[in-house]
Enzyme design. Structure first.
Site, PDB file in Angstrom:
ATOM      1  N   SER A 179      11.119  -2.296  -8.979  1.00 26.76           N
ATOM      2  CA  SER A 179      11.236  -3.756  -9.095  1.00 26.76           C
ATOM      3  C   SER A 179      10.396  -4.183 -10.284  1.00 26.76           C
ATOM      4  CB  SER A 179      10.697  -4.405  -7.806  1.00 26.76           C
ATOM      5  OG  SER A 179      10.388  -5.772  -8.024  1.00 26.76           O
ATOM      6  N   TYR A 218       4.958  -6.034  -0.635  1.00 26.96           N
ATOM      7  CA  TYR A 218       6.205  -5.655  -1.321  1.00 26.96           C
ATOM      8  C   TYR A 218       5.886  -5.036  -2.685  1.00 26.96           C
ATOM      9  CZ  TYR A 218      10.747  -6.162  -3.632  1.00 26.96           C
ATOM     10  OH  TYR A 218      11.910  -5.923  -4.316  1.00 26.96           O
ATOM     11  N   ALA A 219       5.053  -5.742  -3.463  1.00 25.02           N
ATOM     12  CA  ALA A 219       4.737  -5.266  -4.817  1.00 25.02           C
ATOM     13  C   ALA A 219       4.032  -3.913  -4.763  1.00 25.02           C
ATOM     14  CB  ALA A 219       3.873  -6.300  -5.537  1.00 25.02           C
ATOM     15  N   ALA A 220       3.124  -3.748  -3.813  1.00 27.28           N
ATOM     16  CA  ALA A 220       2.416  -2.466  -3.693  1.00 27.28           C
ATOM     17  C   ALA A 220       3.413  -1.346  -3.390  1.00 27.28           C
ATOM     18  CB  ALA A 220       1.354  -2.555  -2.603  1.00 27.28           C
ATOM     19  N   SER A 221       4.383  -1.633  -2.517  1.00 22.07           N
ATOM     20  CA  SER A 221       5.375  -0.599  -2.168  1.00 22.07           C
ATOM     21  C   SER A 221       6.224  -0.254  -3.383  1.00 22.07           C
ATOM     22  CB  SER A 221       6.263  -1.056  -1.000  1.00 22.07           C
ATOM     23  OG  SER A 221       7.216  -2.025  -1.425  1.00 22.07           O
ATOM     24  N   LYS A 222       6.545  -1.237  -4.220  1.00 24.12           N
ATOM     25  CA  LYS A 222       7.408  -0.993  -5.377  1.00 24.12           C
ATOM     26  C   LYS A 222       6.647  -0.304  -6.511  1.00 24.12           C
ATOM     27  CE  LYS A 222      11.260  -2.444  -3.703  1.00 24.12           C
ATOM     28  NZ  LYS A 222      12.402  -1.535  -3.570  1.00 24.12           N
ATOM     29  N   ILE A 272      18.193 -10.897  -9.099  1.00 19.45           N
ATOM     30  CA  ILE A 272      19.569 -10.554  -8.724  1.00 19.45           C
ATOM     31  C   ILE A 272      19.914 -11.311  -7.443  1.00 19.45           C
ATOM     32  CG2 ILE A 272      21.153  -8.686  -8.163  1.00 19.45           C
ATOM     33  CD1 ILE A 272      19.957  -8.627 -11.042  1.00 19.45           C
TER      34      ILE A 272
HETATM   35  N1  LIG Z   1      17.514  -8.732  -5.564  1.00 16.85           N
HETATM   36  C1  LIG Z   1      16.573  -8.557  -6.486  1.00 16.85           C
HETATM   37  O1  LIG Z   1      16.371  -9.424  -7.375  1.00 16.85           O
HETATM   38  C2  LIG Z   1      15.723  -7.315  -6.476  1.00 16.85           C
HETATM   39  C3  LIG Z   1      14.668  -7.251  -7.395  1.00 16.85           C
HETATM   40  C4  LIG Z   1      13.890  -6.103  -7.415  1.00 16.85           C
HETATM   41  C5  LIG Z   1      14.138  -5.052  -6.558  1.00 16.85           C
HETATM   42  N2  LIG Z   1      15.167  -5.151  -5.655  1.00 16.85           N
HETATM   43  C6  LIG Z   1      15.361  -4.001  -4.755  1.00 16.85           C
HETATM   44  O2  LIG Z   1      16.711  -3.604  -4.716  1.00 16.85           O
HETATM   45  C7  LIG Z   1      17.008  -3.026  -3.439  1.00 16.85           C
HETATM   46  C8  LIG Z   1      18.239  -3.709  -2.860  1.00 16.85           C
HETATM   47  O3  LIG Z   1      17.889  -5.072  -2.600  1.00 16.85           O
HETATM   48  P1  LIG Z   1      18.935  -6.268  -2.513  1.00 16.85           P
HETATM   49  O4  LIG Z   1      18.370  -7.372  -3.307  1.00 16.85           O
HETATM   50  O5  LIG Z   1      20.297  -5.771  -2.758  1.00 16.85           O
HETATM   51  O6  LIG Z   1      18.715  -6.679  -0.975  1.00 16.85           O
HETATM   52  P2  LIG Z   1      19.716  -6.862   0.279  1.00 16.85           P
HETATM   53  O7  LIG Z   1      18.893  -7.513   1.325  1.00 16.85           O
HETATM   54  O8  LIG Z   1      20.975  -7.514  -0.169  1.00 16.85           O
HETATM   55  O9  LIG Z   1      20.057  -5.353   0.696  1.00 16.85           O
HETATM   56  C9  LIG Z   1      19.107  -4.486   1.270  1.00 16.85           C
HETATM   57  C10 LIG Z   1      19.825  -3.653   2.309  1.00 16.85           C
HETATM   58  O10 LIG Z   1      18.882  -2.693   2.812  1.00 16.85           O
HETATM   59  C11 LIG Z   1      19.140  -2.552   4.206  1.00 16.85           C
HETATM   60  N3  LIG Z   1      17.972  -1.996   4.888  1.00 16.85           N
HETATM   61  C12 LIG Z   1      16.770  -2.574   5.109  1.00 16.85           C
HETATM   62  N4  LIG Z   1      15.963  -1.733   5.776  1.00 16.85           N
HETATM   63  C13 LIG Z   1      16.683  -0.594   5.980  1.00 16.85           C
HETATM   64  C14 LIG Z   1      16.412   0.639   6.616  1.00 16.85           C
HETATM   65  N5  LIG Z   1      15.211   0.887   7.176  1.00 16.85           N
HETATM   66  N6  LIG Z   1      17.381   1.585   6.657  1.00 16.85           N
HETATM   67  C15 LIG Z   1      18.605   1.352   6.102  1.00 16.85           C
HETATM   68  N7  LIG Z   1      18.911   0.191   5.487  1.00 16.85           N
HETATM   69  C16 LIG Z   1      17.965  -0.762   5.432  1.00 16.85           C
HETATM   70  C17 LIG Z   1      19.490  -3.955   4.676  1.00 16.85           C
HETATM   71  O11 LIG Z   1      20.176  -3.938   5.927  1.00 16.85           O
HETATM   72  C18 LIG Z   1      20.343  -4.449   3.516  1.00 16.85           C
HETATM   73  O12 LIG Z   1      21.718  -4.164   3.757  1.00 16.85           O
HETATM   74  C19 LIG Z   1      15.752  -3.246  -2.576  1.00 16.85           C
HETATM   75  O13 LIG Z   1      15.000  -2.067  -2.532  1.00 16.85           O
HETATM   76  C20 LIG Z   1      15.005  -4.340  -3.321  1.00 16.85           C
HETATM   77  O14 LIG Z   1      13.619  -4.294  -3.088  1.00 16.85           O
HETATM   78  C21 LIG Z   1      15.962  -6.263  -5.595  1.00 16.85           C
END
Ligand SMILES: NC(=O)c1ccc[n+]([C@@H]2O[C@H](COP(=O)([O-])OP(=O)(O)OC[C@H]3O[C@@H](n4cnc5c(N)ncnc54)[C@H](O)[C@@H]3O)[C@@H](O)[C@H]2O)c1
Length: 250
Positions: free
Chosen positions: A140, A153-157, A186
């Site tokens: 992220s 969250y940030a620490a995990s990323k 996004i």
């Molecule tokens: N959207 C953004 O702007 C953004 C920015 C930086 C990083 N991300 C990262 O991108 C990845 C996808 O995020 P997104 O924005 O599409 O979110 P989202 O919420 O649309 O999708 C995340 C999916 O992960 C699933 N999930 C959660 N815990 C789970 C588990 N233990 N086992 C299996 N599935 C699980 C959820 O059910 C969901 O379908 C994430 O890791 C998020 O941190 C997203």
């Protein structure tokens, strides 16, 4: 490799495949000929994905559950004849004041975001090594830049980025590439939950510099970059944390 069919004959797992970036990635890699398994906690959303694209196989379960991960990876490798690509997109976000946060809340982000990435990689690596395959993780912009009120969250990323680079070195001579995307802004349920579910009393002035200047982008903006990294087009990329955030941190 035919143009537009970069994943023909490739076996792929996408965690978090029911929503947002994971869903867009599952659809993109399947459209390019991949044999895709979408793995997610959300069974209803997975069923809707399978309706939309019957070529995608789905499995419901938690990617942070050691037993479930072991079984799903082993079954899929047997069914698909191995594993060529692993995309780890499962993730959660939690807001809170650092001074008030319980250890449980803090660790929840670490367990899901980092723990699932580790467990999936560990289970899939023997197959990926055999296939000389590759991994794309979800870092992220918060892996590199401060995200106030999202410290867990940030620490995990940040840890996902460090894990990605370390694993890339470890497998450098063993033919497995390991990269990550670092998205920002996004339009997904996760990103929306930050806007609507931010902890009470958070200072938005501190947070607002993270907002995408040209608006939120659709998840397929990230899916396209993941497809590049995971295909032969990304063959010279390894240990990269690729920022895709519309320029917020340019
Ligand atoms: N959207 C953004 O702007 C953004 C920015 C930086 C990083 N991300 C990262 O991108 C990845 C996808 O995020 P997104 O924005 O599409 O979110 P989202 O919420 O649309 O999708 C995340 C999916 O992960 C699933 N999930 C959660 N815990 C789970 C588990 N233990 N086992 C299996 N599935 C699980 C959820 O059910 C969901 O379908 C994430 O890791 C998020 O941190 C997203």
């Amino acid at each position: 490799m035919e143009p537009g069919r970069r994943f023909a004959g490739k076996s792929i797992i996408v965690t978090g495949g029911a929503s947002g970036i994971g869903r867009a990635t599952a659809l993109r890699l399947a459209a390019e000929g991949g044999q895709v398994l979408a793995f997610d906690l959300n069974g209803d959303a997975l069923a809707a994905l399978a309706d939309e694209c019957p070529a995608i196989r789905v499995r419901t379960g938690s990617a942070s559950d050691e037993d479930a991960v072991g079984a799903i990876v082993k079954d899929w490798a047997a069914e698909a004849g191995g594993i060529d690509v692993l995309v780890n997109m499962a993730g959660i976000i939690r807001s809170g004041h650092a001074a008030d946060m319980s250890l449980d809340d803090f660790m929840r982000c670490v367990t899901v975001n980092l723990g699932s990435t580790f467990l999936m990689c560990r289970a899939a690596l023997p197959y990926l090594e055999q296939a000389r395959g590759n991994i794309v993780n979800a870092a992220s912009t918060s892996s590199h830049f401060g995200h106030p009120f999202l410290t867990g969250y940030a620490a995990s990323k940040g840890a996902v980025a460090a894990f990605t680079q370390s694993l890339a070195w470890e497998y450098l001579k063993r033919g497995v590439r390991v990269n990550a995307v670092a998205p920002g802004g996004i339009e997904t349920p996760l990103a929306k939950s930050v806007q609507t579910g931010m902890v009470e009393g958070a200072d938005w002035e501190l947070y607002n510099h993270l907002s995408p200047i040209n608006g939120f982008a659709p998840p397929d903006r990230i899916a396209g970059v993941i497809a590049m990294l995971a295909s032969e087009d990304g063959a010279h990329m390894n240990g990269a944390i690729v920022r895709v955030d519309g320029g917020v941190h340019a």
